[in-house]
Design a protein around this motif. Structure first.
Motif, PDB file in Angstrom:
ATOM      1  N   UNK A  33      22.603  62.118 -64.366  1.00  0.00           N
ATOM      2  CA  UNK A  33      21.741  61.889 -65.773  1.00  0.00           C
ATOM      3  C   UNK A  33      22.277  60.592 -66.977  1.00  0.00           C
ATOM      4  N   UNK A  34      22.468  60.128 -67.162  1.00  0.00           N
ATOM      5  CA  UNK A  34      22.624  58.635 -67.564  1.00  0.00           C
ATOM      6  C   UNK A  34      21.842  58.639 -68.753  1.00  0.00           C
ATOM      7  N   UNK A  35      22.156  57.039 -69.331  1.00  0.00           N
ATOM      8  CA  UNK A  35      21.675  56.353 -70.205  1.00  0.00           C
ATOM      9  C   UNK A  35      22.593  54.526 -70.213  1.00  0.00           C
ATOM     10  N   UNK A  36      21.185  53.990 -70.428  1.00  0.00           N
ATOM     11  CA  UNK A  36      21.289  52.977 -69.948  1.00  0.00           C
ATOM     12  C   UNK A  36      22.766  51.892 -70.076  1.00  0.00           C
ATOM     13  N   UNK A  37      22.376  51.520 -71.549  1.00  0.00           N
ATOM     14  CA  UNK A  37      23.510  51.697 -72.775  1.00  0.00           C
ATOM     15  C   UNK A  37      24.502  52.142 -72.719  1.00  0.00           C
ATOM     16  N   UNK A  38      24.567  53.118 -72.998  1.00  0.00           N
ATOM     17  CA  UNK A  38      25.460  53.827 -72.569  1.00  0.00           C
ATOM     18  C   UNK A  38      27.198  53.593 -72.092  1.00  0.00           C
ATOM     19  N   UNK A  39      27.973  53.636 -72.708  1.00  0.00           N
ATOM     20  CA  UNK A  39      29.168  53.627 -72.454  1.00  0.00           C
ATOM     21  C   UNK A  39      29.858  54.314 -71.205  1.00  0.00           C
ATOM     22  N   UNK A  40      29.489  55.166 -71.629  1.00  0.00           N
ATOM     23  CA  UNK A  40      30.638  56.580 -71.125  1.00  0.00           C
ATOM     24  C   UNK A  40      29.044  56.798 -69.694  1.00  0.00           C
ATOM     25  N   UNK A  41      28.201  56.653 -69.622  1.00  0.00           N
ATOM     26  CA  UNK A  41      27.391  56.648 -68.614  1.00  0.00           C
ATOM     27  C   UNK A  41      27.827  54.853 -67.392  1.00  0.00           C
ATOM     28  N   UNK A  77      31.439  46.648 -74.397  1.00  0.00           N
ATOM     29  CA  UNK A  77      30.829  46.392 -75.553  1.00  0.00           C
ATOM     30  C   UNK A  77      31.433  46.029 -76.160  1.00  0.00           C
ATOM     31  N   UNK A  78      32.573  45.812 -76.632  1.00  0.00           N
ATOM     32  CA  UNK A  78      33.124  45.221 -77.773  1.00  0.00           C
ATOM     33  C   UNK A  78      32.992  43.489 -77.950  1.00  0.00           C
ATOM     34  N   UNK A  79      32.514  43.044 -77.054  1.00  0.00           N
ATOM     35  CA  UNK A  79      32.376  41.386 -76.413  1.00  0.00           C
ATOM     36  C   UNK A  79      31.138  41.295 -76.780  1.00  0.00           C
ATOM     37  N   UNK A  80      29.749  41.930 -76.314  1.00  0.00           N
ATOM     38  CA  UNK A  80      28.608  42.056 -76.454  1.00  0.00           C
ATOM     39  C   UNK A  80      28.122  42.236 -77.479  1.00  0.00           C
ATOM     40  N   UNK A  81      29.491  42.953 -78.611  1.00  0.00           N
ATOM     41  CA  UNK A  81      28.745  42.958 -80.340  1.00  0.00           C
ATOM     42  C   UNK A  81      29.318  41.917 -80.960  1.00  0.00           C
ATOM     43  N   UNK A  82      29.795  40.988 -79.800  1.00  0.00           N
ATOM     44  CA  UNK A  82      30.453  39.510 -80.477  1.00  0.00           C
ATOM     45  C   UNK A  82      32.001  39.622 -81.272  1.00  0.00           C
ATOM     46  N   UNK A  83      32.521  40.671 -80.862  1.00  0.00           N
ATOM     47  CA  UNK A  83      33.633  41.499 -81.488  1.00  0.00           C
ATOM     48  C   UNK A  83      35.180  41.146 -80.761  1.00  0.00           C
ATOM     49  N   UNK A  84      35.189  40.243 -80.053  1.00  0.00           N
ATOM     50  CA  UNK A  84      35.902  39.619 -79.117  1.00  0.00           C
ATOM     51  C   UNK A  84      36.720  38.953 -79.866  1.00  0.00           C
ATOM     52  N   UNK A  85      36.721  38.772 -80.996  1.00  0.00           N
ATOM     53  CA  UNK A  85      37.658  38.230 -81.981  1.00  0.00           C
ATOM     54  C   UNK A  85      38.906  38.959 -82.199  1.00  0.00           C
ATOM     55  N   UNK A  86      38.610  40.325 -81.436  1.00  0.00           N
ATOM     56  CA  UNK A  86      39.575  41.226 -81.801  1.00  0.00           C
ATOM     57  C   UNK A  86      41.227  41.190 -80.686  1.00  0.00           C
ATOM     58  N   UNK A 117      30.178  45.533 -62.344  1.00  0.00           N
ATOM     59  CA  UNK A 117      29.755  45.345 -63.521  1.00  0.00           C
ATOM     60  C   UNK A 117      28.331  44.916 -62.995  1.00  0.00           C
ATOM     61  N   UNK A 118      27.849  44.181 -62.381  1.00  0.00           N
ATOM     62  CA  UNK A 118      26.467  43.617 -62.189  1.00  0.00           C
ATOM     63  C   UNK A 118      25.605  44.356 -62.234  1.00  0.00           C
ATOM     64  N   UNK A 119      25.576  45.655 -61.250  1.00  0.00           N
ATOM     65  CA  UNK A 119      25.311  46.806 -60.668  1.00  0.00           C
ATOM     66  C   UNK A 119      25.304  47.977 -61.140  1.00  0.00           C
ATOM     67  N   UNK A 120      26.577  48.034 -62.109  1.00  0.00           N
ATOM     68  CA  UNK A 120      26.827  49.196 -62.872  1.00  0.00           C
ATOM     69  C   UNK A 120      26.266  49.220 -64.443  1.00  0.00           C
ATOM     70  N   UNK A 121      26.630  47.677 -65.212  1.00  0.00           N
ATOM     71  CA  UNK A 121      26.318  47.462 -66.416  1.00  0.00           C
ATOM     72  C   UNK A 121      26.056  46.337 -67.121  1.00  0.00           C
ATOM     73  N   UNK A 140      16.593  40.649 -73.966  1.00  0.00           N
ATOM     74  CA  UNK A 140      16.605  41.471 -76.061  1.00  0.00           C
ATOM     75  C   UNK A 140      17.385  42.043 -75.905  1.00  0.00           C
ATOM     76  N   UNK A 141      18.227  42.766 -75.222  1.00  0.00           N
ATOM     77  CA  UNK A 141      18.397  44.448 -75.787  1.00  0.00           C
ATOM     78  C   UNK A 141      20.260  43.446 -76.028  1.00  0.00           C
ATOM     79  N   UNK A 142      20.662  42.566 -74.620  1.00  0.00           N
ATOM     80  CA  UNK A 142      21.990  42.160 -75.305  1.00  0.00           C
ATOM     81  C   UNK A 142      21.673  41.544 -76.214  1.00  0.00           C
TER      82      UNK A 142
END
Ligand code: GSH
Length: 275
Positions: free
Chosen positions: A5-13, A200-209, A230-234, A241-243
């Motif tokens: 049971x999972x969510x497509x973009x959920x980090x824990x999934x 997730x941080x990188x995808x939000x544009x926060x890699x400057x951290x 990474x490709x098949x699971x994330x 469009x979500x990215x």
């Protein structure tokens, strides 16, 4: 067949899907729509009383907690190949798996004080947002979510998240520098545990951290992204469009976040100098 049971973009999934892919295990997929509130269905909450994803059913076991599920899969189906034999490194990996709880809380804070908050405010009424929050079983998490909606990046939860991420980046850098992977010389469960959060941080544009002060994180993230898991699971679960929406939605908050990050670093330097 095991069932996830999972969510497509959920980090824990994502973490559990990475573990499944790394070990080469199939699963029956049961996707939950967290925005619609599928996690609150009584039948699901009997499996996962905290109303969160992921949950894995394997044999007669109902498994929750993403880091524990990854460890279970490695032990049961992979001869614990992703857990170092060396006792010191094993403790390091186990510590990272525990720390994933706090890293998750930090990523949740930065997601819900920026992109997720904006998205909800654009698409739902305040009444609908409050109705969704009031279904969350944990009163402390409900209070946190309300605070993030009210205060966004000004929330104290953001200060706590950044403080924690600073230590995370320091320790990740030290561990990667000492052996290529966070888990040590060999790829392992600490790497599996952390990739979705840093991604997730990188995808939000926060890699400057990390780009200036912790360049090892970028090198490690590139190495993680080069793996098939990474490709098949994330990546394959995140539509283009979500990215794009994540990146654009996060990036508008970067200037304010960068300011808070510099305050966090300065405060840490002050407390180091004072001790
Ligand atoms: N510590 C848990 C955290 C699970 C968790 O919070 N999952 C999030 C998605 S990453 C969730 O299901 N949130 C539901 C919600 O926001 O209502 C784990 O690692 O499995």
């Amino acid at each position: 067949m095991r069932k996830l049971y999972h969510g497509p973009t959920s980090v824990c999934s994502q973490k559990v899907r990475v573990a499944l892919a790394e070990i080469g295990l199939d699963y029956e997929s049961q996707m939950l729509d967290l925005q619609k509130g599928d996690q609150f269905a009584p039948a699901y909450m009997r499996l996962n009383p905290e109303a969160v994803v992921p949950t894995l059913i394997d044999r007669d076991l109902v498994l929750v907690e993403s880091s524990l599920i990854a460890e279970y899969l490695d032990k049961t189906y992979n001869g614990s190949a992703f857990m170092p034999d060396d006792p010191g490194l094993e403790m390091r990996v186990r510590h990272w798996l525990l720390r994933c709880l706090a890293v998750h809380a930090a990523i949740n804070t930065l997601s819900f004080s920026t992109f997720m908050r904006d998205k909800a405010l654009e698409t739902k009424s305040l009444k609908e947002i409050e109705a969704a929050i009031s279904r969350m079983p944990d009163p402390v998490l409900r209070a946190k979510r309300r605070d993030l909606y009210a205060n966004a990046l000004k929330s104290d939860h953001v200060a706590q998240a950044l403080r924690h991420l600073l230590r995370t980046f320091e320790d990740m850098s030290e561990h990667i520098g000492g052996g290529a992977w966070v888990s040590g010389p060999a790829f392992g469960l600490a790497d599996i545990g952390l990739v979705s959060y840093i991604d997730r941080l990188d995808r939000l544009g926060f890699s400057g951290l990390w780009t200036d002060d912790f360049p090892m994180i970028a090198t490690w993230l590139d190495a993680m992204r080069a793996r098939t898991s990474y490709a098949v699971a994330i990546a394959e679960f995140i539509p283009e469009a979500t990215a794009l929406a994540q990146r654009a939605g996060g990036a508008v908050h970067w200037p304010m976040l960068a300011l808070r990050w510099r305050e966090t670093i300065a405060e840490s330097e002050r407390s180091t100098a004072a001790s």
